[in-house]
Design an enzyme around this catalytic site. Structure first.
Site, PDB file in Angstrom:
ATOM      1  N   HIS A 236       0.704  -0.901  -0.324  1.00 54.73           N
ATOM      2  CA  HIS A 236      -0.067  -0.059   0.594  1.00 54.73           C
ATOM      3  C   HIS A 236       0.803   1.599  -0.312  1.00 54.73           C
ATOM      4  O   HIS A 236       1.636   1.241   0.389  1.00 54.73           O
ATOM      5  CB  HIS A 236      -0.952  -0.199   1.187  1.00 54.73           C
TER       6      HIS A 236
ATOM      7  N   GLU B 211      -4.952   0.246   0.058  1.00 56.31           N
ATOM      8  CA  GLU B 211      -4.510  -0.930   0.069  1.00 56.31           C
ATOM      9  C   GLU B 211      -4.457  -1.985  -1.643  1.00 56.31           C
ATOM     10  O   GLU B 211      -5.126  -1.194  -2.447  1.00 56.31           O
ATOM     11  CB  GLU B 211      -6.366  -1.789   1.273  1.00 56.31           C
TER      12      GLU B 211
END
Ligand code: PGA
Length: 243
Positions: A138, A143
């Site tokens: 990330h 994410e």
């Protein structure tokens, strides 16, 4: 990508500070993108040191942080607002109203995201963005699976990210489940990116960033497409790189 190997964490931090200070001295009203986490702590110490020595002034600088947790007040010592003030802003001459973080403590989070994105544009865009990398690839709190076209948005934090960040909280249950983060596209629009990587636990992520396929499954891989990225990695983080 320009890859610089530093001997250790201190040298990595010193090198990064040099880049930022040079930028601000050449363009006093620079717009800097800043990051939180363990990795940039040394960089902020170096900046304070140089500021104290009179090497640089942040009077005209604007900053935009990558992200902020949802639901933590500014005086919560785990908020990124608190982190930035405690570790940097309170020790340099930046104007309070020029030091920006997403507002994760508001009723209307969507509006906060929109406003943040337009504030970056109004400031003229980011000259240098400081980045760290998560174990899962990330950048900011983008994410795996985040669209490369994303702008500032609300995210559900990965279980792995909450676990990694639990070290700062009393327990994992206290780690917020959501955050606001600049999107991948917001980050990619920065004119220059400096990614800091430290420690052997990050070696695999760094190797994937540099040599792996460009895929939304590993958000940092998009940096291969940015025209001006400098990676500053300490000895342990660079262990899996062949260059
Ligand atoms: P860290 O976090 O600097 O605390 O390792 C980096 C990140 O998750 O982006």
């Amino acid at each position: 990508m320009n890859i610089i190997k530093a001997e250790n964490y201190k040298e990595m931090s010193q090198l990064a500070a040099k880049y930022l200070i040079k930028q601000v001295n050449e363009k006093p009203n620079s717009v800097l993108g800043l990051a939180t986490g363990s990795t940039p702590e040394g960089l902020y110490k170096e900046i304070i040191h140089h500021y104290t020595e009179g090497d640089v002034s942040f009077k005209e600088v604007a900053t935009f942080n990558l992200d902020e947790y949802v639901g933590l007040s500014k005086d919560n010592d785990q908020s990124y607002y608190y982190y930035m003030h405690n570790l940097l802003f309170d020790h340099i001459d930046i104007k309070d109203e020029q030091a920006n973080l997403p507002n994760g403590n508001t009723e209307n989070l969507q509006e906060a995201c929109k406003q943040y994105e337009s504030s970056i544009q109004e400031a003229g865009g980011i000259d240098i963005q400081i980045l760290g990398i998560g174990l899962n690839g990330h950048i900011g709190f983008n994410e795996p699976g985040t669209s490369f076209a994303s702008q500032t948005h609300i995210v559900e934090l990965d279980e792995s990210t909450r676990k990694a960040n639990a070290r700062f909280f009393d327990s994992i249950d206290d780690v917020p489940a959501q955050a606001i983060t600049m999107g991948i596209d917001s980050i990619m629009q920065s004119r220059q990116i400096i990614l800091l990587v430290s420690g052997s636990q990050k070696a695999e992520a760094l190797e994937k960033l540099v040599n792996g396929p460009i895929t939304e499954k590993f958000p940092a891989s998009i940096l291969q497409k940015h025209a001006n990225v400098t990676i500053i990695a300490d000895h342990d983080a660079a262990a899996k790189l062949s260059v």
